[in-house]
Write a protein that holds these residues in place. Sequence first.
Motif, PDB file in Angstrom:
ATOM      1  N   ASP A   1     -10.670  22.401  42.278  1.00 41.20           N
ATOM      2  CA  ASP A   1     -10.666  20.833  41.492  1.00 41.20           C
ATOM      3  C   ASP A   1      -9.706  20.178  42.396  1.00 41.20           C
ATOM      4  O   ASP A   1      -9.462  18.962  41.931  1.00 41.20           O
ATOM      5  CB  ASP A   1     -10.407  20.916  40.247  1.00 41.20           C
TER       6      ASP A   1
ATOM      7  N   LEU B   1     -11.454  16.753  43.827  1.00 41.36           N
ATOM      8  CA  LEU B   1     -12.629  16.346  42.743  1.00 41.36           C
ATOM      9  C   LEU B   1     -11.756  15.724  41.512  1.00 41.36           C
ATOM     10  O   LEU B   1     -10.844  16.359  40.967  1.00 41.36           O
ATOM     11  CB  LEU B   1     -13.784  17.249  42.551  1.00 41.36           C
TER      12      LEU B   1
ATOM     13  N   VAL C   1     -19.841  20.896  38.670  1.00 42.34           N
ATOM     14  CA  VAL C   1     -19.979  21.723  39.484  1.00 42.34           C
ATOM     15  C   VAL C   1     -19.595  23.220  39.193  1.00 42.34           C
ATOM     16  O   VAL C   1     -20.614  24.216  39.160  1.00 42.34           O
ATOM     17  CB  VAL C   1     -19.214  21.478  40.747  1.00 42.34           C
TER      18      VAL C   1
ATOM     19  N   ARG D   1     -16.692  21.186  48.710  1.00 38.77           N
ATOM     20  CA  ARG D   1     -15.357  20.735  48.738  1.00 38.77           C
ATOM     21  C   ARG D   1     -14.896  21.691  47.425  1.00 38.77           C
ATOM     22  O   ARG D   1     -13.800  21.973  47.426  1.00 38.77           O
ATOM     23  CB  ARG D   1     -15.396  19.406  48.361  1.00 38.77           C
ATOM     24  N   PHE D   2     -15.703  21.701  46.507  1.00 38.52           N
ATOM     25  CA  PHE D   2     -15.344  22.602  45.334  1.00 38.52           C
ATOM     26  C   PHE D   2     -14.998  23.939  45.787  1.00 38.52           C
ATOM     27  O   PHE D   2     -13.949  24.575  45.196  1.00 38.52           O
ATOM     28  CB  PHE D   2     -16.279  22.577  44.305  1.00 38.52           C
TER      29      PHE D   2
ATOM     30  N   ILE E   1     -16.320  15.841  37.763  1.00 40.46           N
ATOM     31  CA  ILE E   1     -17.159  16.417  38.601  1.00 40.46           C
ATOM     32  C   ILE E   1     -16.999  17.890  38.804  1.00 40.46           C
ATOM     33  O   ILE E   1     -17.833  18.711  38.770  1.00 40.46           O
ATOM     34  CB  ILE E   1     -16.906  15.741  39.945  1.00 40.46           C
ATOM     35  N   ALA E   2     -15.627  18.309  38.792  1.00 38.36           N
ATOM     36  CA  ALA E   2     -15.246  19.719  39.087  1.00 38.36           C
ATOM     37  C   ALA E   2     -15.942  20.598  37.911  1.00 38.36           C
ATOM     38  O   ALA E   2     -16.405  21.844  38.128  1.00 38.36           O
ATOM     39  CB  ALA E   2     -13.782  19.835  39.124  1.00 38.36           C
TER      40      ALA E   2
ATOM     41  N   THR F   1     -20.222  17.868  48.108  1.00 39.09           N
ATOM     42  CA  THR F   1     -19.338  17.773  46.681  1.00 39.09           C
ATOM     43  C   THR F   1     -19.285  19.330  46.370  1.00 39.09           C
ATOM     44  O   THR F   1     -17.989  19.600  46.093  1.00 39.09           O
ATOM     45  CB  THR F   1     -19.488  17.070  45.523  1.00 39.09           C
TER      46      THR F   1
ATOM     47  N   ALA G   1     -25.901  21.839  43.821  1.00 32.62           N
ATOM     48  CA  ALA G   1     -25.625  20.332  43.742  1.00 32.62           C
ATOM     49  C   ALA G   1     -26.709  19.469  42.925  1.00 32.62           C
ATOM     50  O   ALA G   1     -26.332  18.616  42.191  1.00 32.62           O
ATOM     51  CB  ALA G   1     -26.081  19.751  45.194  1.00 32.62           C
TER      52      ALA G   1
ATOM     53  N   VAL H   1     -24.704  16.177  42.033  1.00 32.58           N
ATOM     54  CA  VAL H   1     -23.705  15.872  43.034  1.00 32.58           C
ATOM     55  C   VAL H   1     -24.344  16.224  44.356  1.00 32.58           C
ATOM     56  O   VAL H   1     -25.400  16.775  44.526  1.00 32.58           O
ATOM     57  CB  VAL H   1     -22.323  16.613  42.901  1.00 32.58           C
ATOM     58  N   SER H   2     -23.706  15.932  45.281  1.00 40.26           N
ATOM     59  CA  SER H   2     -24.004  16.097  46.887  1.00 40.26           C
ATOM     60  C   SER H   2     -23.734  17.602  47.170  1.00 40.26           C
ATOM     61  O   SER H   2     -22.678  18.340  46.614  1.00 40.26           O
ATOM     62  CB  SER H   2     -23.473  15.207  47.848  1.00 40.26           C
TER      63      SER H   2
END
Length: 356
Positions: free
Chosen positions: A43, A46, A54, A37-38, A50-51, A34, A25, A30-31
């Motif tokens: 993706d 997101l 990460v 979630r990835f 952002i994807a 996030t 992160a 990012v958090s």
Amino acid sequence: MPPKSIQRTPEQKAPAAKATIADVAREAGVSKATVSRFLNHGDKLLSADIASRVESAIASLRYTPSPMAQSLKRGKSGLIGLVVADVANPYSVAVLRGVETACREAGYLVILFNISNDREREQEAIAALSSYQVEGFILNTSGYMPSKSRKPDHYGKPAVLVDRRHADMQEDFVSLDNASAMAMAVDHLVEAGYRELLFVTQPLSNVSSRIERETAFRNCIAGRTSKVNGASHENAEDDAEALEQALRRLVKPGPGTRRSRRPAIITGNAVMTLRVAAVAARLGLQLGKDLGLIGFDDAEWAPLIGPGITTIAQPTDELGRMAARCLIERIEGFNLPPRQILLSGRLTARGSTMQE
């Protein structure tokens, strides 16, 4: 005296700590949510930018998510617990192979616990495996008969029993058809001219499969009273002398003396087959000539001993696969009354049961 500090040269860098989700992160800006979630959805949830960030951070840090942690977040561990009575028994190893194959094909992993024929450890094994969040159990354990009131606690997980029944069992059960397999063995010996039969087994000790085979043997003899005599012998692991005496009584008046009723032994499993073969060799008895021998379980060494040992092969691979399939069906929501699945054995005739 204080411990000396460890001095490292530039070439001797300290090993890098394993990257965490927090590191990813921070690297991606990012958090942690996030990143999570990835990891769980790729993706899909997101933006492309952002994807990509990460994904690049994961590659740069060589981050590897924990399969167990991811599974538990989804409410599934993907683990199945297998408890066996004795992993030294070739039967247990062969069944394990079938279980592992079916589980791997269905996306599950197997954790093995061996209780070494100590029934007091059965519940300990189930509790230990439960702590690893297994989704169900395959049990080849002590096999309590109905006379025993004790019943294992499966912690609310489904279970399938293999070979050995439990008291008042409410689980699916997969086993060799012991009655038909014993009838196959007795029929083969009678057709080969053997008339004095001895069933040699490990102590029955409320183990259902041993009791079923001994009962089937007595029933087979009772149905052939005019043709054959039969008796049973329970042999403890450390009592070779008792087994030797049982063989001497069976072959009396001894090797080399012509007798009208040929003697033969049926053994309850590969462990007993090997013990009987060893005692017969020590007594100078020739298998197939002085003494017939047929054993449950077709071990790899069976064709190599003496003239080759006749066996009743259990479909161990299919037993393991069937048990795994039954359990996976239960895990995935199959809800019907408990099933009892009995599979047929296969007779392989070799020189230890030569015909007259």
